[in-house]
Design an enzyme around this catalytic site. Structure first.
Site, mmCIF file in Angstrom:
data_model
loop_
_atom_site.group_PDB
_atom_site.id
_atom_site.type_symbol
_atom_site.label_atom_id
_atom_site.label_comp_id
_atom_site.label_asym_id
_atom_site.label_seq_id
_atom_site.Cartn_x
_atom_site.Cartn_y
_atom_site.Cartn_z
ATOM 1 N N GLY A 194 40.843 20.068 -32.112
ATOM 2 C CA GLY A 194 40.883 20.253 -30.671
ATOM 3 C C GLY A 194 39.517 20.652 -30.141
ATOM 4 O O GLY A 194 38.850 21.513 -30.716
ATOM 5 N N ARG A 199 41.597 14.336 -34.937
ATOM 6 C CA ARG A 199 42.320 14.964 -36.046
ATOM 7 C C ARG A 199 42.549 13.868 -37.084
ATOM 8 O O ARG A 199 43.137 12.829 -36.782
ATOM 9 C CB ARG A 199 43.650 15.544 -35.565
ATOM 10 C CG ARG A 199 43.477 16.602 -34.461
ATOM 11 C CD ARG A 199 44.803 17.250 -34.116
ATOM 12 N NE ARG A 199 44.700 18.076 -32.915
ATOM 13 C CZ ARG A 199 44.274 19.341 -32.905
ATOM 14 N NH1 ARG A 199 43.905 19.898 -34.041
ATOM 15 N NH2 ARG A 199 44.222 20.032 -31.779
ATOM 16 N N ASP A 221 40.777 25.962 -37.848
ATOM 17 C CA ASP A 221 41.115 26.195 -39.256
ATOM 18 C C ASP A 221 41.280 24.909 -40.057
ATOM 19 O O ASP A 221 40.855 24.841 -41.215
ATOM 20 C CB ASP A 221 42.361 27.079 -39.372
ATOM 21 C CG ASP A 221 43.540 26.553 -38.577
ATOM 22 O OD1 ASP A 221 43.412 25.497 -37.916
ATOM 23 O OD2 ASP A 221 44.605 27.192 -38.605
ATOM 24 N N THR A 229 37.282 27.050 -31.441
ATOM 25 C CA THR A 229 38.677 26.960 -31.006
ATOM 26 C C THR A 229 38.917 27.949 -29.876
ATOM 27 O O THR A 229 38.375 29.057 -29.903
ATOM 28 C CB THR A 229 39.652 27.268 -32.158
ATOM 29 O OG1 THR A 229 40.983 27.396 -31.643
ATOM 30 C CG2 THR A 229 39.290 28.545 -32.880
ATOM 31 N N ASP A 287 41.645 29.426 -29.386
ATOM 32 C CA ASP A 287 42.691 30.365 -29.798
ATOM 33 C C ASP A 287 42.141 31.682 -30.339
ATOM 34 O O ASP A 287 42.878 32.666 -30.420
ATOM 35 C CB ASP A 287 43.584 29.729 -30.864
ATOM 36 C CG ASP A 287 44.425 28.592 -30.315
ATOM 37 O OD1 ASP A 287 44.797 28.664 -29.129
ATOM 38 O OD2 ASP A 287 44.704 27.639 -31.062
ATOM 39 N N ASP A 316 41.619 32.552 -33.334
ATOM 40 C CA ASP A 316 42.491 32.968 -34.430
ATOM 41 C C ASP A 316 41.882 32.725 -35.807
ATOM 42 O O ASP A 316 42.588 32.668 -36.810
ATOM 43 C CB ASP A 316 43.840 32.247 -34.335
ATOM 44 C CG ASP A 316 43.694 30.730 -34.401
ATOM 45 O OD1 ASP A 316 42.557 30.221 -34.323
ATOM 46 O OD2 ASP A 316 44.730 30.045 -34.520
ATOM 47 N N ARG A 351 49.912 28.331 -30.178
ATOM 48 C CA ARG A 351 51.114 27.958 -30.921
ATOM 49 C C ARG A 351 51.485 29.030 -31.940
ATOM 50 O O ARG A 351 52.647 29.355 -32.110
ATOM 51 C CB ARG A 351 50.876 26.600 -31.608
ATOM 52 C CG ARG A 351 52.132 25.980 -32.195
ATOM 53 C CD ARG A 351 51.889 24.544 -32.624
ATOM 54 N NE ARG A 351 51.701 23.656 -31.499
ATOM 55 C CZ ARG A 351 50.581 22.992 -31.237
ATOM 56 N NH1 ARG A 351 49.536 23.131 -32.019
ATOM 57 N NH2 ARG A 351 50.497 22.195 -30.195
#
Length: 334
Positions: free
Chosen positions: A23, A84, A115, A138, A140, A142, A184
């Site tokens: 992404g 991807r 990741d 990213t 996120d 995370d 997510r």
């Protein structure tokens, strides 16, 4: 803003490559620029790989110049494009990728992504003699081993801009809005957005939501005069449709909420000043780490300093949401 380590050059490179994968996130372009300009200043040729690992397997590598990255720091997305690539999970395809790089005389690779992308980078480093460095890209936030990721700050501010406008309508109609942000498996984005937006509630994947309790809190706020409108920030979660299900359950308790899905708007837009500095710093330092003989690492941020983290640890461990930060988000709406 960041403390940059002093690294002694230990090896030479004729050429390296850089790709963006997974992404897209705002700030990838400044990161690419950081890699390209830092490498060229060391006399190293740089190839830009188009469309991530898919473009690598297709052999779509383009020699970059200083002009290739001129006037891109303010642009969202990635000039290298992204994808991807399921095929890259196969060892035989990774061997093909290594050979494509070697045929171009490329000895090092910088991978910018999340990741999944960093997992691919780790596999390349383990299975070949390529020097591979990853950068956390990213929205996120995370990724284990780094306090910050490229694109996170911009995504927070993009969501805030939308929520500030939604709140005007919520107030005018005396309604609650459930605003869904990305996340997510991680509630970092939702928690930061919830605190910054002054949300009445934050729902994240890390903690179970008790819809009855939520409905009671909204009713109590209305009865006590604290407010009959407000914002509930919801991370999208693992199961599609979570926000709509929450809205329907609240309707069954007598509420009349509205749903707003921010979606991919959070990925786009001009990167913030914070993300531009972060990405530029990480991109330039990726080249310094390559020259210092490092491989199979991610370059990240820890307590304001640029650090290296083994890619094995990055993909092995999960960065957890700070429970104290989430508690703060809940505390401030009471």
């Amino acid at each position: 803003m960041y403390t940059l380590p002093e690294l002694e050059p230990l090896r030479d490179f004729d050429a390296i490559a850089v790709l963006t994968s997974g992404g897209d996130s705002p700030g990838m372009n400044p990161a690419v620029r950081g890699v390209v300009r830092a490498a060229l200043n060391q006399g190293i040729s740089v190839y830009g790989i188009q469309k991530g690992y898919s473009g690598l397997l297709a052999g779509d590598l383009r020699l970059m110049t200083s002009s290739s990255v001129r006037n891109i720091v303010q642009r969202g997305g990635t000039i290298l494009k992204s994808d991807r690539c399921e095929a890259f999970k196969q060892p035989e395809n990774r061997r093909t990728a290594v050979q494509i790089l070697k045929d171009k005389g490329i000895q090092g690779l910088v991978v910018i992504g999340g990741d999944g992308s960093l997992t691919g980078a780790h596999c390349l480093a383990e299975e070949s003699d390529l020097a591979v460095v990853g950068l956390p890209g990213t929205i996120d936030n995370d990724i284990f081993g780094t306090d910050d990721t490229i694109g996170f700050d911009t995504a927070v501010n993009t969501a805030l801009d939308a929520i500030d406008k939604i709140r005007d309508t919520a107030s005018s109609h005396e309604r609650h809005f459930l605003v869904e942000v990305m996340g997510r498996n991680s509630g970092f984005l939702a928690t930061h957005v919830g605190i910054a937006a002054g949300a009445e509630m934050v729902v994240v994947p890390e903690y179970e939501v008790h819809i009855e309790q939520l409905g009671q809190q909204l009713s109590e706020s209305r009865r006590s005069g604290k407010g009959s409108s407000g914002i509930i920030v919801v991370a999208e979660g693992r199961d599609p449709g979570l926000t709509y299900r929450l809205a329907e359950q609240l309707r069954q308790q007598g509420e009349d909420p509205r749903v707003c899905i921010l979606g991919h708007i959070q990925r786009g837009g001009q990167p913030s000043g914070h993300d531009r500095v972060l990405a530029s710093s990480l991109g330039a330092m990726a080249v310094s780490y390559l020259l210092a003989g490092y491989s199979d690492i991610m370059v990240g941020v820890d307590a304001g300093g640029i650090v290296e983290v083994p890619l094995d640890s990055v993909i092995r461990y999960r960065k957890g949401l700070d429970p104290h930060l989430f508690e703060l988000a809940l505390l401030l709406h009471k």
